[in-house]
Design a protein around this motif. Structure first.
Motif, short mmCIF file in Angstrom:
data_model
loop_
_atom_site.label_atom_id
_atom_site.label_comp_id
_atom_site.label_asym_id
_atom_site.label_seq_id
_atom_site.Cartn_x
_atom_site.Cartn_y
_atom_site.Cartn_z
N ILE A 55 0.85 -0.96 0.11
CA ILE A 55 -0.05 0.06 -0.04
C ILE A 55 1.04 1.33 0.02
O ILE A 55 0.40 1.98 -0.65
CB ILE A 55 -0.98 0.16 1.12
CG1 ILE A 55 -2.05 -1.12 1.01
CG2 ILE A 55 -1.70 1.34 1.41
CD1 ILE A 55 -2.82 -1.47 2.34
N GLN A 56 1.90 1.16 1.00
CA GLN A 56 2.86 2.41 1.01
C GLN A 56 3.59 2.67 -0.40
O GLN A 56 3.70 3.64 -0.93
CB GLN A 56 4.00 2.29 1.92
CG GLN A 56 3.25 2.28 3.40
CD GLN A 56 4.03 1.85 4.63
OE1 GLN A 56 5.36 1.46 4.29
NE2 GLN A 56 3.95 2.00 5.81
N SER A 57 4.04 1.56 -1.13
CA SER A 57 4.67 1.58 -2.28
C SER A 57 3.68 2.26 -3.48
O SER A 57 4.18 3.15 -4.27
CB SER A 57 5.38 0.35 -2.65
OG SER A 57 6.37 -0.04 -2.04
N ILE A 58 2.62 1.73 -3.40
CA ILE A 58 1.43 2.08 -4.40
C ILE A 58 1.09 3.57 -4.20
O ILE A 58 1.09 4.36 -5.11
CB ILE A 58 0.11 1.30 -4.30
CG1 ILE A 58 0.23 -0.04 -4.89
CG2 ILE A 58 -1.13 2.06 -5.11
CD1 ILE A 58 -0.67 -0.95 -4.49
N GLN A 59 0.92 4.20 -2.91
CA GLN A 59 0.70 5.52 -2.79
C GLN A 59 1.92 6.40 -2.96
O GLN A 59 1.51 7.43 -3.53
CB GLN A 59 0.45 5.79 -1.01
CG GLN A 59 -0.99 5.06 -0.71
CD GLN A 59 -1.01 5.18 0.87
OE1 GLN A 59 -0.44 5.19 1.67
NE2 GLN A 59 -2.41 5.12 1.42
N GLN A 60 2.92 5.94 -2.79
CA GLN A 60 4.31 6.54 -3.32
C GLN A 60 4.40 6.88 -4.79
O GLN A 60 4.33 8.09 -5.18
CB GLN A 60 5.33 5.90 -2.54
CG GLN A 60 6.62 6.93 -2.79
CD GLN A 60 7.95 6.10 -2.45
OE1 GLN A 60 7.97 5.39 -1.68
NE2 GLN A 60 9.20 6.47 -3.11
N ALA A 61 3.88 5.81 -5.54
CA ALA A 61 3.87 6.07 -7.11
C ALA A 61 2.83 6.61 -7.64
O ALA A 61 2.88 7.63 -8.28
CB ALA A 61 3.86 4.54 -7.81
N ILE A 62 1.65 6.63 -6.79
CA ILE A 62 0.43 7.52 -7.24
C ILE A 62 0.62 8.85 -7.04
O ILE A 62 0.24 9.78 -7.86
CB ILE A 62 -0.76 6.85 -6.44
CG1 ILE A 62 -1.41 5.50 -6.84
CG2 ILE A 62 -1.90 7.98 -6.67
CD1 ILE A 62 -1.96 5.65 -8.25
N ASN A 63 1.07 9.30 -5.68
CA ASN A 63 1.42 10.49 -5.47
C ASN A 63 2.57 11.24 -6.50
O ASN A 63 2.18 12.45 -6.87
CB ASN A 63 1.99 10.79 -3.96
CG ASN A 63 0.87 10.45 -2.79
OD1 ASN A 63 -0.24 10.52 -3.25
ND2 ASN A 63 1.50 10.10 -1.62
N GLU A 64 3.39 10.59 -6.95
CA GLU A 64 4.42 11.12 -7.73
C GLU A 64 3.83 11.47 -9.06
O GLU A 64 4.16 12.70 -9.73
CB GLU A 64 5.82 10.23 -7.86
CG GLU A 64 6.70 10.66 -8.40
CD GLU A 64 8.12 9.73 -8.78
OE1 GLU A 64 8.75 9.43 -9.96
OE2 GLU A 64 8.37 9.00 -7.63
N ALA A 65 3.05 10.40 -9.57
CA ALA A 65 2.39 10.53 -10.78
C ALA A 65 1.45 11.85 -10.84
O ALA A 65 1.30 12.57 -11.67
CB ALA A 65 1.67 9.53 -11.01
N GLU A 66 0.84 12.09 -9.84
CA GLU A 66 -0.16 13.20 -9.52
C GLU A 66 0.73 14.48 -9.39
O GLU A 66 0.10 15.52 -10.34
CB GLU A 66 -0.98 12.88 -8.21
CG GLU A 66 -2.01 11.93 -8.31
CD GLU A 66 -2.76 11.83 -7.05
OE1 GLU A 66 -4.07 11.24 -7.26
OE2 GLU A 66 -2.51 12.31 -6.19
N THR A 67 1.65 14.40 -8.85
CA THR A 67 2.57 15.65 -8.82
C THR A 67 3.11 16.01 -10.23
O THR A 67 2.94 17.22 -10.55
CB THR A 67 3.59 15.46 -7.83
OG1 THR A 67 3.18 14.96 -6.35
CG2 THR A 67 4.52 16.86 -7.51
#
Length: 459
Positions: A55-67
């Protein structure tokens, strides 16, 4: 103004997690709006083994893509892989009550529903039901049965099966990351969309996607998927062999493999040596590049031989099943030096490296043309085909607020009627889909709904 069709793919790999946001430009090419990448923690050989870390790894990738993109992600199409995946060939038929009526989408759906009821091993679930060729009243090799007459409708199917618990664990990770699951796709199928041409699929081709924890195989012939397999070895086992063989740490082994590694030992001279810094003030370690290549060569040969066994199991040696277009290598492992030559030597088949750049817009970052991103590009293309609105611009995101007044009933009814009218207009303007697209859509909608129901009930 018409809403943009923004698509999002999420590639949950063993070594990395990639979230990719994209849309089709005016030329029909994929324009990448943003990419987020994180180190994959909690995934081994394509299977989630630690929910919290994943979950933490997915959130990190999602946040980076959104930014990077300026978009807020709502839902994603996710790739499914792992050693639990297997495929079977199955033939089934239905007898139609009225042969004088033309065959429609309902008949095909009935046939697919029948295949979905197949008894599987305990704990297994059907992921994909892919029709290959249809037969009507004994007339074979029919690719589009809709509109034809007949009493007995028969089809051969490629059925992909996986562990139900592994698939639900992926669904749980997505939901807990604060986003919705809009679709599931077998990773070798996603990669094939990104790197294979229709001509290659017609001629016969084997796609080998060498990932971090698994090597995926997809075989096409006559434009139809014929065989899929997942081999539980990938780039990670090569890194582990280097780590053990050279007595160094994993980080150093990975760097050695990427920068100096070769799958062909004959290329290196005996006097070519690389020096590795020692740990905590210890003496530097000198490693011969010839020995490094021998370690890599031994493991790559093992992986390719296992894949080739699957190709032979499909029946490649039969002249009618011959794969004229040979082999296409993709995934991070395809970047290993001289791997193309080694695969040609072992299999005797023409080989090329598959890059997803054919489908990308001309102004795309060169990094995304790497075989490393083939699966992620394929998943975004899949999401575009599903017509999903998976992300919206951040300035359009309205903050949640409490409403303390009640709207007049008349206004609400009028707005509801307007919305219904809009929906009806949209439904009439929708373009006609092929049998394959209808099947894919209806099956995935039902399957994703099934996972959502399971997750909701589990709470």
């Amino acid at each position: 103004m018409e809403k943009e069709n923004i698509a999002v793919g999420l590639d949950i790999g063993t070594t990395k997690i990639v979230a990719m946001i994209g849309k089709k430009n005016e030329y029909g090419k994929l324009e990448i709006l943003g990419v987020g990448k994180s180190k994959s923690l909690g995934v081994a050989r394509g299977v989630v083994n630690n929910i919290t870390q994943t979950i933490q790894s997915i959130q990190q990738a999602i946040n980076e893509a959104e930014t990077n993109s300026g978009y807020k992600i709502k839902d994603v199409v996710v790739g499914i892989a792992g050693q639990h995946i297997r495929s079977i060939q199955h033939t089934d038929y239905i007898s139609r009550s009225n042969p004088e009526e033309v065959i429609g989408g309902d008949d095909i759906q009935l046939l697919i529903d029948q295949v979905n009821k197949l008894a599987m091993l305990p704990g297994e679930e059907i992921i994909h039901v892919l029709p290959q060729e249809f037969k009507i009243d004994g007339q074979s090799e029919i690719k589009e049965p809709i509109g034809m007459y007949g009493g007995r409708l028969e089809s051969s199917f490629h059925v992909v099966v996986g562990q139900a618990s592994s698939i639900r664990n992926v669904g749980r990770c997505i939901q807990s990351s604060g986003i919705e699951l809009s679709g599931l796709t077998l990773e070798p199928l996603a990669s094939s969309d990104a790197v294979l041409s229709q001509e290659e699929k017609e001629a016969g081709v084997a796609l080998i996607d060498i990932g971090g924890g698994t090597t995926d195989l997809a075989i096409f012939k006559d434009g139809i998927i014929r065989h899929t397999a997942v081999i539980p070895f990938g780039g990670n086992v090569i890194t582990d062999d280097i780590k053990e063989g050279c007595s160094i740490i994993e980080k150093q082994a990975e760097l050695l493999k990427v920068k100096f590694g070769s799958a062909w030992p004959g290329e290196n001279k005996d006097n070519e040596i690389v020096s590795i810094p020692g740990l905590r003030g210890r003496e530097p370690k000198e490693i011969s590049l010839k020995n490094l290549s021998k370690i890599i060569h031994a493991r790559v040969v093992e992986i390719i031989e296992q894949v080739f066994t699957e190709v032979k199991a499909y029946g490649h040696e039969d002249p009618r099943k011959k794969l004229i277009a040979g082999i296409v290598l993709t995934g991070g492992g395809a970047q290993l030096k001289h791997i193309k030559q080694l695969v040609e030597y072992i299999t005797g088949m023409d080989t090329r490296i598959g890059y997803p750049n054919e489908h990308l817009a001309g102004n795309s970052d060169e990094e995304f043309s790497s075989p490393l991103y083939a699966t992620a590009v394929g998943l975004v293309m899949n999401s575009i085909c599903n017509n999903t609105q998976s992300a919206i611009r951040k300035e359009e995101v309205v903050p949640q607020r409490t409403v303390y007044y009640r709207e007049p009933v008349v206004e609400t009814v009028e707005r509801f009627e307007q919305e219904v009218e809009q929906l009806e207009t949209q439904s009439y303007s929708k373009k006609e889909e092929s049998t394959g697209e209808k099947i894919k859509r209806s099956f995935f909608d039902r399957y994703v709904d099934k996972i959502k129901d399971f997750l909701d009930n589990a709470e």
